[in-house]
Design a protein around this motif. Structure first.
Motif, PDB file in Angstrom:
ATOM      1  N   PRO A 226     -10.142  10.130  18.049  1.00  0.00           N
ATOM      2  CA  PRO A 226      -9.393   9.137  17.273  1.00  0.00           C
ATOM      3  C   PRO A 226      -8.892   9.727  15.954  1.00  0.00           C
ATOM      4  O   PRO A 226      -9.581  10.508  15.300  1.00  0.00           O
TER       5      PRO A 226
ATOM      6  N   THR B 130     -11.019   4.204  17.073  1.00  0.00           N
ATOM      7  CA  THR B 130     -12.466   3.993  16.988  1.00  0.00           C
ATOM      8  C   THR B 130     -12.845   2.530  17.152  1.00  0.00           C
ATOM      9  O   THR B 130     -13.910   2.220  17.661  1.00  0.00           O
ATOM     10  N   ASP B 131     -11.974   1.625  16.706  1.00  0.00           N
ATOM     11  CA  ASP B 131     -12.264   0.195  16.740  1.00  0.00           C
ATOM     12  C   ASP B 131     -11.090  -0.507  17.426  1.00  0.00           C
ATOM     13  O   ASP B 131     -10.019  -0.663  16.830  1.00  0.00           O
TER      14      ASP B 131
ATOM     15  N   ASP C 277      -6.848   4.417  12.042  1.00  0.00           N
ATOM     16  CA  ASP C 277      -7.654   5.593  12.385  1.00  0.00           C
ATOM     17  C   ASP C 277      -7.057   6.888  11.875  1.00  0.00           C
ATOM     18  O   ASP C 277      -7.704   7.930  11.933  1.00  0.00           O
TER      19      ASP C 277
END
Length: 123
Positions: free
Chosen positions: A65, A13-14, A110
């Protein structure tokens, strides 16, 4: 004809958080490019591995994710791998002794699950 697995996509996600995590545990950051707006590709390689992972944004992955739980990496010493991860603050499960190997499991930020396997002699 040789068939070599050389890249596995790991959905995150990041991207920056994931890149920091993987480089902190020893992966080498090979590539970090933004070829066009909304697309970022990061390639990271575990130490000693011929296979890398890719994380990024806008790459069109259909895998959500945190759902990957199939990556297994061979390490020479499960106890040393566990100690290394814990020294870096990674929550890793203790060594799981099986007839076919000794395993250490952990997840990335994640929730993607990894297994580190120390091969054991097989008769």
């Amino acid at each position: 004809m040789d068939w070599r697995i050389e890249l596995i996509f790991v959905p995150v996600t990041d991207v920056d958080r994931a890149k920091e995590f993987y480089t902190r545990i020893g992966f080498h950051a090979d590539v970090d490019v933004t070829p066009e707006p909304g697309v970022r590709f990061v390639q990271l390689t575990p130490p000693g591995s011929a296979c890398s992972i890719a994380i990024g944004a806008g790459l069109g992955s259909q895998v959500p994710p945190g759902t990957l739980d199939v990556i297994q990496v061979v390490v020479p010493d499960a106890d040393a791998a566990l100690a290394h991860l814990r020294e870096l603050g990674v929550e890793a499960e203790g060594v799981d002794e099986q007839d076919w190997g000794r395993f250490v499991r952990f997840t990335d930020p994640d929730g993607n699950r990894w297994a580190l396997q120390q091969l054991v002699p097989y008769d």
